[in-house]
Write an enzyme that holds these catalytic residues in place. Structure first.
Site: not given
Length: 251
Positions: A142, A156
């Site tokens: 990501s 995350y």
């Protein structure tokens, strides 16, 4: 025929990656978590184009199930493709949960760690004996690790940052077998992640598009095509890279 394993392929980026890899002539073993219907939809989409695919259940957060999954994969490879090995692994299955550091519980931390970092680590380790030399691995990361940090995604993004480091170590260690390992880092992409956040909060889309150089949010196909290219022989001289696929988010 080459064969790929794609985790988390019942929707979004994983579904698109599975379909794109199949379009390039590979068979696909795809996994689903709590969305078996989506897994079957992916299989149907691949078969409609003349490809072959098999959907299997897998919770990447439960490492105790990995050995049994490997045995099932071995059976599927023999029964469907008359092979003992597979060629490509896409560690894509994920989860997302937002909370500020001051509000984050150990339970949330551990759950995301199991799915986003521990899962890919030990699933790859478990499947490695079945992987053919000269294959390729892609880990879905990501761009939250580097661009446009948003409060609430510390866990995350930290796990994805760990996955980026793991990608380089995998590339180093598996190079002796000719296995290439890369990561892709999507920007904001219209998927079901975060409990279908884009559907629930459509008002965030224009703001994200405004921060993206190419003027829109990403679609799963934008990322799936890059994953398919990275596992293919077109990328035979690319390894240990993290390719941002964001349309220039926060450029």
């Amino acid at each position: 025929m080459k064969v790929a394993i794609v985790t988390g392929a019942s929707s979004g980026i994983g579904q698109s990656a599975a379909i794109e890899i199949a379009k390039r002539g590979a068979g696909v073993i795809l996994t689903y978590g709590n969305n078996p219907g989506g897994g079957l939809e992916t299989v149907a989409a691949i078969e409609k184009e003349g490809g072959r695919a098999v959907a299997l259940p897998l919770d990447v957060g439960e490492t105790g199930a990995f050995a049994a999954f490997r045995d099932t994969v071995a059976d599927v490879l023999r029964d469907t493709w008359q092979r003992d090995t597979f060629d490509y692994l896409v560690n894509n299955a994920g989860a997302s949960e937002a909370s500020l550091i001051e509000d984050t519980t150990e339970e949330t931390f551990d759950r995301l760690m199991r799915v986003l970092l521990k899962g890919p680590y030990f699933l790859t380790q478990t499947l490695l004996p079945l992987m053919a030399d000269g294959g390729a691995i892609v880990n879905t990361s990501s761009n939250s690790t580097t661009a446009g940090l948003e409060p609430g995604y510390s866990v995350y993004a930290s796990m994805k940052g760990g996955l980026n480091v793991l990608t380089r170590y995998m590339a180093k260690e598996f190079s002796t077998r000719g296995i290439r390992v890369n990561a892709v880092s999507p920007g904001p992409t219209r998927t079901r992640l975060g409990d279908d956040a884009f559907t629930r909060f459509p008002e965030v889309v224009p703001a994200l598009a405004a921060r993206t150089a190419l003027g829109r949010v990403g679609e799963p196909g934008d990322v799936g095509a890059v994953i398919a290219t990275l596992v293919s022989d077109e990328s035979r001289w690319v390894t240990a890279q993290n390719v941002e696929v964001s349309g220039g988010f926060n450029l």
